[in-house]
Design an enzyme around this catalytic site. Structure first.
Site, PDB file in Angstrom:
ATOM      1  N   HIS A   1      -9.317 -13.431 -10.989  1.00 35.61           N
ATOM      2  CA  HIS A   1      -8.502 -13.689  -9.678  1.00 35.61           C
ATOM      3  C   HIS A   1      -7.452 -12.488  -9.336  1.00 35.61           C
ATOM      4  CE1 HIS A   1      -4.166 -14.639 -10.872  1.00 35.61           C
ATOM      5  NE2 HIS A   1      -4.964 -15.192 -12.048  1.00 35.61           N
ATOM      6  N   CYS A   2      -7.012 -12.531  -8.305  1.00 36.49           N
ATOM      7  CA  CYS A   2      -6.113 -11.587  -7.954  1.00 36.49           C
ATOM      8  C   CYS A   2      -4.834 -12.359  -7.021  1.00 36.49           C
ATOM      9  CB  CYS A   2      -6.676 -10.304  -7.266  1.00 36.49           C
ATOM     10  SG  CYS A   2      -7.394 -10.267  -5.804  1.00 36.49           S
ATOM     11  N   LYS A   3      -4.404 -11.432  -6.178  1.00 39.63           N
ATOM     12  CA  LYS A   3      -3.483 -12.198  -5.335  1.00 39.63           C
ATOM     13  C   LYS A   3      -4.030 -12.975  -4.182  1.00 39.63           C
ATOM     14  CE  LYS A   3       0.627 -11.321  -2.380  1.00 39.63           C
ATOM     15  NZ  LYS A   3       1.302 -10.397  -1.663  1.00 39.63           N
TER      16      LYS A   3
ATOM     17  N   PHE B   1      -4.656 -16.010  -6.292  1.00 35.71           N
ATOM     18  CA  PHE B   1      -3.492 -16.605  -6.892  1.00 35.71           C
ATOM     19  C   PHE B   1      -2.726 -17.567  -5.766  1.00 35.71           C
ATOM     20  CE2 PHE B   1       0.937 -16.829  -8.724  1.00 35.71           C
ATOM     21  CZ  PHE B   1       0.863 -17.496  -9.766  1.00 35.71           C
TER      22      PHE B   1
END
Length: 99
Positions: A64-66, A93
Site C-alpha cells: 500500500h501507499c497513500k 492508506f
C-alpha cells in the site's frame, strides 16, 4: 491475485490475521501514520530490498501507499521478481483510514 479492499483487510485483522503488509510510502509519510504491523520499504528502495523478501515469495503480501499508485508499481515489481501472491490495497492508506 486480486487486489484487496480496506474493509476486507480490516475484517481479516479484526479476526486476528496478520498478513504481511508493506508500506511503500516515504519514511516521513509512514511516521505520520501507518497500518499496525506493516513494514515500511519506500518504493524507491524496493528494487534493492527485493532479496530481503525472498522468503515471502509464496506468501500473500499486501502493498500500500497513500492512494494506490505507488503500490501498483510495487506490486508489478514484486510480480516481475517471481512473487506469486501480491495484492494492492485499493485506495491506499487514505481509504484504509476511512474504512
Amino acid at each position: 491475485m486480486t487486489d484487496i479492499t480496506p474493509a476486507e483487510l480490516k475484517q481479516r485483522q479484526a479476526a486476528g490475521e496478520t498478513p504481511t503488509i508493506i508500506d511503500v510510502r516515504e519514511t516521513w509519510e509512514n511516521e505520520e501514520g501507518h497500518i499496525k504491523g506493516s513494514r515500511n520499504i519506500p518504493l524507491g528502495t524496493l528494487p534493492e530490498k527485493v532479496d530481503e523478501l525472498e522468503d515471502l515469495k509464496e506468501q500473500e503480501i499486501i502493498v500500500h501507499c497513500k492512494g494506490g499508485g505507488r503500490s501498483a508499481s510495487a506490486k508489478a515489481l514484486l510480480v516481475q521478481h517471481g512473487f506469486r501472491n501480491v495484492r494492492n490495497l485499493l485506495g491506499g492508506f487514505q481509504a484504509y483510514q476511512q474504512a
